[in-house]
Enzyme design. Structure first.
Site, PDB file in Angstrom:
ATOM      1  N   GLY A 182       0.778  -1.219   0.000  1.00  0.00           N
ATOM      2  CA  GLY A 182       0.000   0.000   0.000  1.00  0.00           C
ATOM      3  C   GLY A 182       0.815   1.278   0.000  1.00  0.00           C
ATOM      4  O   GLY A 182       1.944   1.327  -0.499  1.00  0.00           O
ATOM      5  N   HIS A 183       0.228   2.315   0.584  1.00  0.00           N
ATOM      6  CA  HIS A 183       0.783   3.662   0.577  1.00  0.00           C
ATOM      7  C   HIS A 183       2.142   3.729   1.263  1.00  0.00           C
ATOM      8  O   HIS A 183       3.100   4.272   0.717  1.00  0.00           O
ATOM      9  CB  HIS A 183      -0.218   4.584   1.286  1.00  0.00           C
ATOM     10  CG  HIS A 183       0.078   6.037   1.195  1.00  0.00           C
ATOM     11  ND1 HIS A 183       0.155   6.718   0.007  1.00  0.00           N
ATOM     12  CD2 HIS A 183       0.302   6.965   2.170  1.00  0.00           C
ATOM     13  CE1 HIS A 183       0.416   7.998   0.237  1.00  0.00           C
ATOM     14  NE2 HIS A 183       0.519   8.178   1.544  1.00  0.00           N
TER      15      HIS A 183
END
Length: 324
Positions: free
Chosen positions: A300-301
């Protein structure tokens, strides 16, 4: 007489052996001390643009510099696992932006929370440290700050590492829709609608969304971030920055023009499951810069939380090819 002579020779040999061993031991101790000092992370403050800016520093002072710029809602703490990887060969510096982490967070009436002003502070920071040449790692909010520095200091930039640091409109996901609505109509109603963006559930969402193994996310990450977000007055500080983010999108063509003109060595290391910055943002670099390389990681981020070893290895290989 012979015994006395032999005794003197043996004594001299023993003394020389002990001296050599002591010297070797001393050299080993000194060498170990140097290695330990090189690997130490130092936690410092410096005045920049009138603010106390906190930063982490590690690695040999005479080595090539790597400047690490964090994003929202975190701080230089996000680099805690990457710094030891890079600092064996590089002089690593990671500041906290104003309003984040341990740097000053003055109230709105004393500091204008815009990306131009964040950049002004970081420009003062690199000037105060007399950084002549450096590679820059940009992430999230660190990207528009780092890219502004890039435009203002092309002679200083040896290379760029973009970890989910966007410079292309196609890289913005639908998660930006409520924020873009606020840009178009900065009413109190649209501003209030974004207050959940600084709530714990959103902070946790940014860490966990797209991560295949949630047990890799250290709880102190989102806990520390939320601690700073919850400081008095910080909600409005962050909403001001969300409003001003539109100026970053307006500068995208300028950033892209820089990539086409200077063709900097660039490595995009990208969490492919990022809910805010899509893989198309990473691919965009290759359209403007033949020296851009893109590497995706299925996470993810906050890609460093799950893939720091892989990303660190790729960054070291990239940095090894940069000019000093």
């Amino acid at each position: 007489m012979k015994r006395s002579y032999l005794h003197l020779i043996l004594t001299a040999l023993i003394f020389l052996s002990v001296s050599q061993l002591s010297g070797q031991s001393f050299n080993r101790i000194n060498s170990t001390k140097t290695i330990m000092e090189t690997k130490d992370v130092h936690y410092r403050y410096i005045k920049a643009n009138g603010l106390n800016i906190f930063y982490r520093e590690a690695g040999p002072k005479d080595a090539p510099v790597v400047l690490l710029l964090h994003g929202y809602p975190t701080s230089s703490f996000m680099f805690r696992n990457l710094i030891p990887v890079l600092s064996e060969k590089y002089h690593v510096i990671a500041p906290d932006l104003p309003g984040f982490g341990y740097s000053d967070a003055p109230p709105q009436d004393q500091f204008e929370y815009t990306f131009d002003n964040l950049t002004k502070t970081m420009q003062s920071f690199i000037d105060e440290l007399a950084l002549k040449r450096f590679a820059v790692y940009v992430f999230d909010y660190g990207a528009p700050v780092g890219f502004r520095l890039m435009l203002a200091n092309p002679e200083k930039i040896t290379g760029i590492i973009s970890q989910n640091g966007n410079a292309y409109e196609q890289g913005l996901s639908t998660g930006w829709n409520p924020i873009q609505k606020y840009w178009q109509d900065p009413s109190a109603e649209n501003r209030d609608a974004l207050k959940d963006f600084v709530a714990l559930k959103t902070t946790q969402f940014q860490y966990f969304e797209g991560v295949s193994d949630p047990s890799l996310i250290a709880p102190e990450t989102y806990t520390l971030d939320q601690h700073f977000l919850d400081r008095p007055g910080n909600v409005d500080i962050q909403l001001d920055l969300l409003k001003d983010y539109r100026t970053n999108v307006a500068l995208y063509p300028g950033f892209q023009s820089y990539f086409r003109k200077y063709k900097p060595q660039l490595l995009a290391v990208w969490g492919s499951e990022d809910p805010y910055f899509l893989p198309a943002g990473a691919e965009g670099y290759k359209k403007d810069n033949p020296n851009a390389k893109v590497k995706f990681y299925k996470t993810g981020h906050f890609a460093l939380e799950t893939h720091v070893k892989e990303i660190g290895t790729d960054i070291l290989a990239f940095l090894a090819k940069l000019p000093e």
